[in-house]
Scaffold this motif. Structure first.
Motif, PDB file in Angstrom:
ATOM      1  N   UNK A   1       0.661  -1.110   0.182  1.00  0.00           N
ATOM      2  CA  UNK A   1      -0.214  -0.027   0.105  1.00  0.00           C
ATOM      3  C   UNK A   1       0.935   1.305   0.104  1.00  0.00           C
ATOM      4  N   UNK A   2       0.601   2.065  -0.980  1.00  0.00           N
ATOM      5  CA  UNK A   2       1.478   3.443  -1.012  1.00  0.00           C
ATOM      6  C   UNK A   2       2.805   3.350  -1.851  1.00  0.00           C
ATOM      7  N   UNK A   3       3.467   2.205  -1.957  1.00  0.00           N
ATOM      8  CA  UNK A   3       4.592   2.359  -2.958  1.00  0.00           C
ATOM      9  C   UNK A   3       4.912   1.197  -3.358  1.00  0.00           C
ATOM     10  N   UNK A   4       5.775   1.057  -4.575  1.00  0.00           N
ATOM     11  CA  UNK A   4       6.146  -0.035  -5.276  1.00  0.00           C
ATOM     12  C   UNK A   4       7.585  -0.201  -5.374  1.00  0.00           C
TER      13      UNK A   4
ATOM     14  N   UNK B   1       2.756  -8.661  -8.302  1.00  0.00           N
ATOM     15  CA  UNK B   1       4.072  -8.243  -7.389  1.00  0.00           C
ATOM     16  C   UNK B   1       4.126  -9.387  -6.100  1.00  0.00           C
ATOM     17  N   UNK B   2       5.449  -9.306  -5.709  1.00  0.00           N
ATOM     18  CA  UNK B   2       5.490  -9.987  -4.521  1.00  0.00           C
ATOM     19  C   UNK B   2       4.863  -9.281  -3.304  1.00  0.00           C
ATOM     20  N   UNK B   3       4.165  -9.690  -2.530  1.00  0.00           N
ATOM     21  CA  UNK B   3       3.553  -9.040  -1.336  1.00  0.00           C
ATOM     22  C   UNK B   3       4.395  -8.368  -0.262  1.00  0.00           C
ATOM     23  N   UNK B   4       4.343  -6.827  -0.278  1.00  0.00           N
ATOM     24  CA  UNK B   4       5.257  -6.198   0.720  1.00  0.00           C
ATOM     25  C   UNK B   4       5.683  -7.167   1.903  1.00  0.00           C
TER      26      UNK B   4
ATOM     27  N   UNK C   1      11.926  -4.828   0.124  1.00  0.00           N
ATOM     28  CA  UNK C   1      12.119  -3.496   0.933  1.00  0.00           C
ATOM     29  C   UNK C   1      13.516  -3.576   1.918  1.00  0.00           C
ATOM     30  N   UNK C   2      13.690  -4.586   2.796  1.00  0.00           N
ATOM     31  CA  UNK C   2      14.558  -4.565   3.500  1.00  0.00           C
ATOM     32  C   UNK C   2      15.194  -5.919   4.122  1.00  0.00           C
ATOM     33  N   UNK C   3      16.205  -6.543   4.526  1.00  0.00           N
ATOM     34  CA  UNK C   3      16.590  -7.585   4.964  1.00  0.00           C
ATOM     35  C   UNK C   3      16.622  -7.412   6.626  1.00  0.00           C
ATOM     36  N   UNK C   4      16.038  -8.516   7.148  1.00  0.00           N
ATOM     37  CA  UNK C   4      15.794  -8.315   8.758  1.00  0.00           C
ATOM     38  C   UNK C   4      17.141  -8.000   9.282  1.00  0.00           C
TER      39      UNK C   4
END
Length: 559
Positions: free
Chosen positions: A79-82, A144-147, A195-198
């Motif tokens: 939601x809000x960005x890709x 797309x892959x779910x965020x 988005x990022x790696x844990x």
């Protein structure tokens, strides 16, 4: 016995024939691991539910007789960005009389990277085809892959180092790419913009050097998705690891001024400088001569080799050598002091290794060529020691594929340690970026001010400052173009004009570094400038508006 032999022999013959036919179909003649048959006829991917899709490699520009690298590009979206890569809307510096449409940086996402591969000069200037398979055109299902805010996990290995657990990434790849495993070792790579790696603030990671999979994780930036340059540079950087490159080319030493490659941390997010313009994403094309930090010549420059002098670079302003030990060949740096940089506009220019001079922002060498011949010692890549920094020719040493080992062994792969990847929170070369020159001339309409563009998406505009004799500089114009006519200039009054870029900075530390250099660098959020930038969608969410350093022109007087 006779009957048994007659029964088995045709079976063995048929099997041998089948294996021979399979080998012929998978034969590859271009040294890139991609079977010739696939280049001509394409390849079909099958998902666990028996759904199939055919990949027309020829339609992607892949052809026999030229090496190719194929990357399946996937991304997260919420939601809000890709995290789907975007194209830059900027253009390279062009002659002032050129039409606005001239020299567009790119018209499609990652196009600069595609052009670099094709123009690499590999194999007698045939170049390399970089074919991108976009997930929304091939993936099943085509969503797309779910965020996920964080993907995977980290752990401390037996070597007492931080490692990334790829299990979650592998599960996504298997779900998204069907029988993609059959494509490994045959020139195919899988990339996911996540988005990022844990637990990590790295901008990306390669699963092995060389390898077949990598991720880009720009959610660690304050604006969550990064600019077109962040995306192109990090994509090409991590793909470079897949192709066997380290952060120093052959070695893993970062921030080397003589290593002109997107693999160099300095250039990963802003590109390489060529003809005084950053934004060129490329692997190194030449092994620039070594730099001995114990014998640095300011007079001689970094290189006078023809074909290299159009390139610029930068170096870290380091610690006095009396506090630093000699570098050890067996020790790879794990941290760097990169609080400040000094730009070098041309490799043949004398170099201010002492960082004693302010950057001039001009294509001309800022230091005189008549400097003394004595040498100094300094840490110019910020690794905390004094050593010899080696250049490297990336394009001549890429590992496109790994042939199977005798006996069916698995090709050797070396894991990349996440802590050695670029931290998205650290300042980039934006902290010292300036327009390359300012041209000021009187005209019938007023004083015409022109300057070279900085073709980076994070440069959202420019400010023109004017200073009268004995007065203080004041802002007379703000905008996105690279020319302005000052119609308010008074006749007979000498003026000094300067131009500075305005950035949308994605990391707080980067903004702080600029604030330290420019007294009025940060515009408070309530100011008209920042409000206008947000209203015009020039300032991405999470970014700060920051002014850069000024480039000053010669004094001009209207007659």
């Amino acid at each position: 016995m006779r009957i048994t032999r007659l029964t088995i022999q045709p079976t063995l013959a048929a099997l041998a024939l089948a294996l021979a036919l399979a080998a012929a179909c998978l034969a590859q003649s271009d040294g890139d691991g991609i079977p010739d048959d696939w280049k001509v006829n394409g390849v079909t991917v099958t998902w666990p539910d028996s759904h199939t899709k055919h990949i027309d490699l020829a339609g992607l520009g892949v052809q026999r007789g030229r090496k190719a690298v194929i990357v399946w590009v996937d991304w997260m979206e919420g939601a809000g960005h890709t995290h789907r890569p975007t194209a830059s809307g900027d253009k390279y510096p062009v002659p002032f009389a050129a039409p606005p449409s001239a020299h567009a940086v790119e018209t499609a996402p990652l196009q600069r990277v595609v052009r670099s591969f094709l123009g690499s000069g590999v194999d007698d200037n045939k170049g390399v085809t970089l074919a991108l398979i976009w997930a929304d055109q091939i993936t099943w299902p085509d969503q797309p892959i779910p965020e996920q805010a964080q993907l995977g996990a980290t752990y401390i290995g037996a070597d007492n180092q931080i490692h990334y657990d790829w299990t979650a990434f592998d599960n996504i790849r298997k779900q998204r790419t069907g029988d993609y495993g059959s494509l490994f070792g045959k020139g195919f790579h899988y990339c996911a913009f996540i988005h990022s790696m844990t637990g990590l603030s790295n901008t990306g990671l390669s699963k092995g050097i060389p390898g077949d999979e990598f991720l880009v994780s720009l959610g660690v930036l304050d604006d969550q998705v990064g600019s077109a340059e962040d995306q192109s540079g990090t994509f090409m950087h991590e793909l470079g690891h897949n192709l066997g490159l380290n952060h120093g080319g052959e070695d893993d030493i970062g921030y080397k001024p003589n290593y002109l490659s997107v693999m160099n941390y300095m250039f990963q997010r802003v590109g390489i400088a060529n003809l005084s313009a950053y934004g060129h994403f490329d692997y190194s094309r030449n092994a620039v001569a070594p730099i001995d930090e114990s014998k640095l010549s300011q007079r001689d420059g970094i290189s006078s080799v023809a074909g290299l002098t159009s390139y610029g670079t930068a170096h870290v302003c380091g610690t006095p050598p009396t506090t630093l030990p000699a570098c050890q060949d067996t020790v790879t740096p794990t941290s760097y002091n990169i609080d400040s940089y000094s730009l070098v506009w041309n490799l043949s220019c004398p170099v201010d290794w002492k960082c004693a001079q302010a950057s001039s922002g001009t294509d001309a060498c800022p230091l005189p060529t008549s400097l003394p011949s004595d040498t100094i010692s300094a840490d110019v890549n910020g690794d905390g020691c004094i050593g010899v920094l080696k250049g490297y020719d990336d394009w001549s040493n890429l590992k496109y594929w790994q042939p199977p080992q005798l006996g069916g062994g698995v090709p050797f792969r070396k894991e990349s340690l996440p802590k050695r990847e670029l931290d998205g929170k650290l300042p980039t070369l934006l902290t010292t970026m300036m327009v390359s020159h300012v041209d000021v001339k009187p005209s019938p309409a007023g004083v015409a001010v022109r300057w070279a563009r900085i073709p980076l998406q994070r440069v959202i505009g420019y400010e023109v400052l004017r200073k009268g004799l004995g007065g203080r500089p004041s802002i007379v114009w703000r905008g996105k173009e690279n020319e302005y006519v000052d119609k308010s200039a008074s006749t007979g009054v000498p003026y000094i004009y300067s131009v500075r870029p305005v950035f949308a900075v994605s990391a707080l530390q980067e903004a702080q570094a600029l604030v330290a250099q420019v007294n009025d660098a940060v515009a408070a959020e309530a100011t008209l400038l920042e409000a206008r930038a947000r209203k015009l969608h020039l300032l991405p969410e999470g970014s700060k508006l920051v002014r850069g350093l000024s480039t000053t022109a010669a004094t001009v007087t209207m007659r």
